[in-house]
Scaffold this active site. Structure first.
Site, PDB file in Angstrom:
ATOM      1  N   HIS A 129       0.801  -1.230   0.000  1.00 47.72           N
ATOM      2  CA  HIS A 129       0.000   0.000   0.000  1.00 47.72           C
ATOM      3  C   HIS A 129       0.827   1.270   0.000  1.00 47.72           C
ATOM      4  O   HIS A 129       0.278   2.353   0.175  1.00 47.72           O
ATOM      5  CB  HIS A 129      -0.912   0.045   1.229  1.00 47.72           C
ATOM      6  CG  HIS A 129      -1.959  -1.017   1.242  1.00 47.72           C
ATOM      7  ND1 HIS A 129      -3.240  -0.811   0.767  1.00 47.72           N
ATOM      8  CD2 HIS A 129      -1.918  -2.299   1.660  1.00 47.72           C
ATOM      9  CE1 HIS A 129      -3.934  -1.920   0.917  1.00 47.72           C
ATOM     10  NE2 HIS A 129      -3.157  -2.844   1.453  1.00 47.72           N
TER      11      HIS A 129
ATOM     12  N   LYS B 220      -7.883  13.867   5.039  1.00 47.54           N
ATOM     13  CA  LYS B 220      -7.042  12.671   4.968  1.00 47.54           C
ATOM     14  C   LYS B 220      -6.012  12.766   6.093  1.00 47.54           C
ATOM     15  O   LYS B 220      -5.867  13.811   6.705  1.00 47.54           O
ATOM     16  CB  LYS B 220      -6.342  12.584   3.611  1.00 47.54           C
ATOM     17  CG  LYS B 220      -5.645  13.908   3.221  1.00 47.54           C
ATOM     18  CD  LYS B 220      -4.990  13.850   1.857  1.00 47.54           C
ATOM     19  CE  LYS B 220      -5.957  13.961   0.694  1.00 47.54           C
ATOM     20  NZ  LYS B 220      -6.107  12.735  -0.076  1.00 47.54           N
ATOM     21  N   ARG B 221      -5.286  11.667   6.373  1.00 51.45           N
ATOM     22  CA  ARG B 221      -4.234  11.755   7.370  1.00 51.45           C
ATOM     23  C   ARG B 221      -3.261  12.883   7.026  1.00 51.45           C
ATOM     24  O   ARG B 221      -3.060  13.199   5.845  1.00 51.45           O
ATOM     25  CB  ARG B 221      -3.478  10.420   7.440  1.00 51.45           C
ATOM     26  CG  ARG B 221      -4.182   9.375   8.274  1.00 51.45           C
ATOM     27  CD  ARG B 221      -4.402   9.830   9.699  1.00 51.45           C
ATOM     28  NE  ARG B 221      -3.174   9.800  10.474  1.00 51.45           N
ATOM     29  CZ  ARG B 221      -2.826   8.835  11.305  1.00 51.45           C
ATOM     30  NH1 ARG B 221      -3.631   7.797  11.487  1.00 51.45           N
ATOM     31  NH2 ARG B 221      -1.703   8.890  11.983  1.00 51.45           N
TER      32      ARG B 221
ATOM     33  N   LYS C 101       1.255  14.322   1.481  1.00 54.01           N
ATOM     34  CA  LYS C 101      -0.097  14.659   1.040  1.00 54.01           C
ATOM     35  C   LYS C 101      -0.256  16.163   0.799  1.00 54.01           C
ATOM     36  O   LYS C 101      -1.241  16.628   0.265  1.00 54.01           O
ATOM     37  CB  LYS C 101      -1.128  14.140   2.036  1.00 54.01           C
ATOM     38  CG  LYS C 101      -1.202  12.593   2.071  1.00 54.01           C
ATOM     39  CD  LYS C 101      -2.166  12.105   3.125  1.00 54.01           C
ATOM     40  CE  LYS C 101      -2.119  10.595   3.347  1.00 54.01           C
ATOM     41  NZ  LYS C 101      -2.855   9.832   2.307  1.00 54.01           N
TER      42      LYS C 101
ATOM     43  N   THR D  56      -8.321   6.673  -1.560  1.00 54.88           N
ATOM     44  CA  THR D  56      -9.686   6.157  -1.674  1.00 54.88           C
ATOM     45  C   THR D  56     -10.684   7.264  -1.357  1.00 54.88           C
ATOM     46  O   THR D  56     -11.820   7.233  -1.820  1.00 54.88           O
ATOM     47  CB  THR D  56      -9.914   4.962  -0.718  1.00 54.88           C
ATOM     48  OG1 THR D  56      -9.337   5.272   0.558  1.00 54.88           O
ATOM     49  CG2 THR D  56      -9.280   3.711  -1.271  1.00 54.88           C
TER      50      THR D  56
ATOM     51  N   LYS E 129     -14.479   8.487  -3.004  1.00 57.48           N
ATOM     52  CA  LYS E 129     -15.696   8.847  -2.263  1.00 57.48           C
ATOM     53  C   LYS E 129     -16.201  10.209  -2.724  1.00 57.48           C
ATOM     54  O   LYS E 129     -17.403  10.418  -2.914  1.00 57.48           O
ATOM     55  CB  LYS E 129     -15.423   8.853  -0.752  1.00 57.48           C
ATOM     56  CG  LYS E 129     -15.033   7.480  -0.207  1.00 57.48           C
ATOM     57  CD  LYS E 129     -14.336   7.552   1.155  1.00 57.48           C
ATOM     58  CE  LYS E 129     -13.604   6.234   1.433  1.00 57.48           C
ATOM     59  NZ  LYS E 129     -12.640   6.342   2.558  1.00 57.48           N
TER      60      LYS E 129
END
Ligand code: 26Q
Length: 768
Positions: A331, A504-505, A510, A612, A616
């Site tokens: 992942h 998100k985390r 990110k 992911t 959504k």
């Protein structure tokens, strides 16, 4: 009596006998407990039948250290097709259905990987596939996040404190796990996974650790109370808490113990089931496929070999069986996140496992020339790839990187093992449950059940009329969110603003920092009276930082400081709002995502394995502002690139500039970059410990572990600004075109159902 009426009746009885109250008077937690238990009763027979059926044929086991299942009541009733009726009946009896929101989130996961596991179980149950989940029943899930004085403060997540409504203890299936410092008992707690549109009910089996000796009376009688409890505590401590890092893994012994307990208990469970029906182990590889969710459960490989050799199977035969049973999913591409363990530590957890690993290492060296143990450390991913019959990444680009940059040597040896299985999300939770309004509109345009089969959305014609209807839904969801944020956080986020959301985390890769810096840059322009055509935009953030991750925590501080500055500035208040929504979790995602106009997916190319959240948002009709990374690529290809705002350097470009990347040159030459980066130190933001200043240093100078701006914030800054401005301009000047973009996203999201993903695993890997 209908099924829903039965549930209500049972809930009433449970409330009366166990809580001494009524539907009308019950507290939120009592109501949740009663409705949950009543629902369990309602599915009991189907659950038992499904289990019997599962035990007969070939099956797959999904072993994962994390299952982020979220709230269960409404989701489970929804999967039974009873949610609306139960809600109506509850209201009719004077109960407040909003109290169902008092249910605790089950947060036995950090983020993407754990939530994916939960989506997969949901999909397998709906598709009648024989898949069982194995995980750990952490006493404390992922911490709850509060924000105090603009900083993240962690609070323990005692998720079963009020009640533990959805698990059934199965003492009879307990197993003993052998540990060097004393054996322990692992007791399974089963959680139902209710399939939508079928009577199939799957099982998530969560292991709890307990002492073999409850309590040592000899010591107790000797007044040695602490020692008397020591065994009990040591055993129970193993699953006391979920490790909150999804990154920069520390080699902690307790974590390794968790991984070993998960592996051993799950494998013993599988073997015991197999032994009920077979006399020899010859058919074992035909009996089950075992999917390893990243490297966390990879000790299941040596554990299977250990268990089989104890039962008289030869080492080589045991290896052959293992090689036919295990499949491995990677992942992440980040080298810091690849697990490796000191062999001495492994030995201190279980000596036999350490010995088997050494033997496997020799076998690998002999067979392939590649070693699994380097500098006394066992590399879990190498072990997994060597011993698995299938290895997969989680989006097309990621699966290519798995072959070319993560495991090139293994790929040359075993090219046929490597697969891609692009992630997906379950539309039961991420559309049907969280966006009834959108479902209502879509349902009026198709007779087919997209909750069962999301791909039917592709058959709906994208008309202007429908785009308008969807825009109406979006406005409703924005209004609901705005009210919610006002009620719970006293925040003023007007529903008339554009909603631009990044949830998100928190991670450097990110790039929440790039988003925030870019907001600061826009702020200065707006304040100076430029960007006259910019519509009012609300920038929303949410996400948890690992407790020890200083830079991620500094980004939270910066966002909160920015929010204080902008929201209070009369010059820009009508044009911009910034909010950091505390404690982002499944339940908040269900409120935030349906309300988004824009979805921020802005990692540098080649860093986000899949994502992911991006899916959504797409299902719920948000337009992606994103980079050419992870599943963003496939999302843009499915919806049409013209229906997203793609920006930033692509993988090839990053590869090219990597060695000569000059952040200072960009800083000097680009005014927008400079003033944004300077705000880290010069905007008057509180920074007593110098964490914001360290962020600036990380961008301009780098640190011992990474050179300057490792994630290309400065490099992509200008094209990000351009993409955002274009996005907001489209919204402001051509709302009809924007609405059509949203519609195209929703209608082409069928590919991103985890039903599609799980079918691919079932057919191409598990053969179930
Ligand atoms: C490992 C050892 C010790 C402690 C913690 C960990 C650990 C825990 C969780 C390491 C990694 C994780 C989680 C990783 C994760 O969530 N990865 C995400 O997986 C998603 C599902 O495939 C992808 O969509 C995301 O791109 C990826 O970041």
């Amino acid at each position: 009596m209908t099924k829903a009426q039965m549930i209500i009746k049972d809930a009433e009885r449970i409330l009366k006998t166990e809580h001494g109250t009524t539907l009308k008077e019950a507290s939120g937690s009592a109501l949740c407990a009663a409705v949950a238990r009543a629902t369990l009763l309602a599915v009991g027979d189907d659950w038992a039948k499904s289990r019997e059926k599962l035990e007969k044929g070939r099956r797959a086991a999904y072993i994962s250290a994390e299952f982020l299942t979220g709230r269960a009541i409404c989701n489970n009733l929804n999967s039974l097709g009873l949610l609306e009726e139960v809600q109506k009946l509850l209201s009719a009896r004077g109960a407040d259905v909003n109290k169902l929101e008092d249910e605790e989130d089950s947060a036995l996961g950090n983020g993407g990987l754990g939530r994916l596991a939960a989506c997969f179980l949901d999909s397998a149950a709906a598709l009648d596939l024989p898949l069982g989940g194995y995980g750990l029943k952490y006493r404390y899930g992922l911490f709850k996040q509060t924000v105090v004085g603009n900083e993240q403060v962690e609070v323990p997540d005692d998720w079963t404190a009020l009640s533990d409504n959805w698990t059934i203890r199965r003492d009879e299936d307990s197993v003993i796990v052998e540990l060097s410092d004393g054996n322990i008992r692992a007791v399974p707690y089963d959680m139902p996974v209710i399939g939508y549109g079928t009577r199939n009910v799957g099982t998530l089996r969560l292991w709890q650790t307990e002492s073999l000796k409850e309590f040592d009376f000899a010591l107790f009688n000797d007044y040695r109370y602490e020692e008397a409890c020591a065994n009990k505590n040591k055993a129970e401590d193993i699953v006391k808490v979920l490790y909150p890092n999804d990154w920069n893994i520390e080699g902690k012994r307790l974590r390794l113990k968790q991984e070993y307990v998960l592996s051993s208990a799950s494998l013993q469970d599988l073997l015991r089931c197999y032994e009920k029906m077979h006399k020899s182990y010859r058919a074992l590889p035909d009996y089950a496929a075992v999917q390893l969710n990243d490297t966390h459960p990879v000790l299941a490989i040596p554990e299977l070999i250990r268990l089989l050799t104890k039962k008289g199977v030869s080492f080589n035969t045991a290896c052959t069986y293992a090689g036919k049973m295990f499949a491995f999913t990677n992942h992440t591409v980040m080298p810091e996140a690849l697990e490796k363990w000191d062999m001495a530590l492994v030995k201190s957890v279980n000596e036999e496992i350490a010995a088997i690993l050494k033997r496997l290492n020799r076998r690998s060296l002999r067979e392939t020339g590649l070693s699994l143990i380097k500098d006394g450390m066992i590399h879990m991913a190498d072990l997994a790839v060597y011993m698995s019959f299938a290895v997969n990444g989680v989006a097309k680009i990621h699966s290519e990187l798995v072959k070319t940059s993560l495991f090139p040597a293994w790929y040359r040896l075993y090219p046929e093992r490597f697969h891609n299985k692009t992630n997906g999300v379950t539309q039961r939770r991420w559309l049907s449950l969280c966006n009834k309004e959108l479902c209502g509109v879509l349902a009026s345009h198709t007779d087919k059940d997209f909750v069962k089969d999301l791909s039917v959305l592709g058959q709906i014609k994208p008309t202007k009329q429908l785009a308008k209807e969807l825009a109406g839904v979006k406005q409703i969801k924005k209004k609901q969110l705005s009210k919610y944020l006002k009620h719970f956080f006293s925040a003023d986020i007007p529903e008339s603003f554009v909603f631009d959301i990044q949830v998100k985390r928190l991670h450097e890769y990110k790039r929440q920092l790039m988003n925030a810096l870019s907001i600061y840059d826009l702020y200065l322009d707006v304040k100076a009276g430029k960007l006259k055509d910019l519509p009012p935009v609300a920038f929303l953030f949410g996400g948890k930082a690992a407790p020890g991750y200083a830079r991620a925590k500094a980004v939270i501080r910066y966002i909160n400081e920015l929010s204080c500055l902008i929201n209070a500035d009369p010059d820009v208040k009508d044009k911009m709002r910034v909010m950091f929504v505390p404690n982002y979790n499944c339940s908040l995602a269900e409120k935030l995502i349906p309300a988004a106009d824009f979805s921020e997916q802005i990692s540098p190319a080649g860093t986000e394995a899949s994502g992911t959240g991006n899916m959504k948002f797409m299902i719920n009709g948000a337009v992606t502002i994103g980079t050419w990374d992870g599943a963003n690529i496939e999302i843009a290809q499915a919806a049409g690139e013209e229906n997203e705002f793609i920006f930033g350097a692509r993988l090839e470009e990053i590869e090219k500039i990597k060695d000569s990347y000059d952040t200072k040159a960009i800083y000097e030459s680009d005014e927008h970059v400079r003033r944004a980066v300077d705000s880290l130190t010069d905007a008057g933001f509180a920074d007593e410990d110098g964490a914001l200043s360290e962020l600036k240093t990380s961008l301009l100078e780098g640190a011992s572990w990474h050179s300057a701006d490792h994630y290309y914030v400065l490099k992509d800054f200008a094209s990000y600004r351009e993409a955002r401005l274009k996005a907001y301009e489209t919204y402001a000047k051509n709302k009809a075109a924007f609405d059509m973009m949203c519609l195209k996203n929703t209608l082409s999201s069928g590919l991103f159902s985890s039903d599609r993903t799980i079918k691919q695993y079932a057919e191409e890997i598990w053969k179930i």
